[in-house]
Design a protein around this motif. Sequence first.
Motif, PDB file in Angstrom:
ATOM      1  N   LEU A  59      51.900  20.806  21.872  1.00 41.64           N
ATOM      2  CA  LEU A  59      52.857  19.764  22.281  1.00 41.64           C
ATOM      3  C   LEU A  59      53.763  20.278  23.397  1.00 41.64           C
ATOM      4  N   GLU A  60      54.259  21.512  23.235  1.00 37.90           N
ATOM      5  CA  GLU A  60      55.142  22.097  24.244  1.00 37.90           C
ATOM      6  C   GLU A  60      54.404  22.341  25.564  1.00 37.90           C
ATOM      7  N   GLU A  61      53.147  22.655  25.456  1.00 39.64           N
ATOM      8  CA  GLU A  61      52.353  22.933  26.658  1.00 39.64           C
ATOM      9  C   GLU A  61      52.017  21.662  27.429  1.00 39.64           C
ATOM     10  N   HIS A  62      51.675  20.582  26.689  1.00 37.66           N
ATOM     11  CA  HIS A  62      51.138  19.386  27.344  1.00 37.66           C
ATOM     12  C   HIS A  62      52.038  18.149  27.312  1.00 37.66           C
ATOM     13  N   TYR A  63      52.962  18.074  26.351  1.00 39.02           N
ATOM     14  CA  TYR A  63      53.707  16.820  26.189  1.00 39.02           C
ATOM     15  C   TYR A  63      55.226  16.996  26.189  1.00 39.02           C
TER      16      TYR A  63
END
Length: 475
Positions: A55-59
């Motif tokens: 989530l932190e990487e992509h969103y």
Amino acid sequence: MSVTAQSVWNNCLVFIKDNIQPQAYKTWFEPIQAVKLTDNALSIQVPSKFFYEWLEEHYVKILKVSLTKELGEKAKLVYIIKMENTYGNKQPFTEKIPSSNRTTMKSQEVDVPLNNKNPELRNPFVIPGIRNVKIESQLNPNYSFENFLEGDSNRLARSAGLAVASKPGGTSFNPLLIFGGVGLGKTHLAHAIGVDIKDKYPEKTVLYISAEKFTQQYIDSVKKNNRNDFIHFYQIIDVLIIDDVQFLSGKTGTQDVFFHIFNHLHQNGKQVILTSDKAPVDMQDIEQRLLSRFKWGLSAELQTPDFETRVSILKNKLYRDGVDMPDDIIEYVAKNIKTNVRELEGAIISLIAQSSFNKKEITIDLARVIVEKFVKNTKREVSIDYIQKVVSDYFQMDVDTLQSKTRKRHIVQARQLAMFFAKKFTKASLASIGSQIGKRDHATVLHACKTVDNLTSTDKQFRKYVDDISKKLSV
């Protein structure tokens, strides 16, 4: 109307759903649960650390925008990471989920306005300590459809592979199970499908892995207490190719985790490709629920190539290597090496090497020497026809009698022995053995094998039959 954690999160989800792909929403946002709202901080529960990192990487941007809309510029997001605790209650965490003593909760506060830190994903293929979020496909580009020649022995499997490569997850061939004996091209075809998908759909995540390596990764994940990370890693794959799936036999823990990964991928329209040395019906110590899923799509058998296909394979190999060879020598090799493609190509490589190193012209005599040595040094896989002939000769009857419908005891026993040795000495499926030995079904073959096992342990004379025929077939 009072503002609750759930109402804030529901509003965030409405915004997020409008701005990302439906599949991504289903995979990465539906599993999240809103837990509590304290001032401007919303706490959400995610299934694993891997999930949080993804989530932190992509969103991170869309989370920031949606939460700021609801709670203002000072909005914060707190992740509660649900982790499996396989070590009882010895984990050094303070908060626990009341409903289960097998899980613990670990709160980790993450300030949404922070820049994306590009956290390291739990990718089992990445060497520890090296940051790399890209998932390498592990495919061999040398295995392509171009050099996987079509013949009667592989037409169904090759055609199904091409269909899957054109529309991964969008055909009825999901899963596609390719099965057959050693050296017939299962791994080659599996790689070719993956390579073609990567060419046509560069954005798709394709992963090839052997069942043995998959098992080892799972064992490691249990040891390190990050089983959820392992599962979530595999759930993000678009096309999963597992080679030698029969290796999962007897490994209940790995089968269980693969069952859940398979279900997730299949339900989300992802493609699963499997290879095996036997058909699902012949696999032992694989859970029935898993076998039933293997049968959902298409099981395609790779058979021993016929003479024409063997000639074509050799000519293609020589053409790719830039070597000229007379047709009569190619045909001689193809006639005398029948078992599998790997042996066929190995013999032609040996022939070229001998000619090159010893500066000898490639002649029929040289080919004869090489083929004789090669066949002698290679474990021979006997054919079902040969087994029937050996058994018939041993009991002094002809093959037609052996295959007949008669229920005379000595003929029935001879037929059962032929089926037993066909299963023992060949890679043919039970259905294939039955059809070649008197047009019986796979259940008859299974019964025959059990009968032979029982009689071998209780009847001395019958055990002598088994020993004698076994020696003749092993020569």
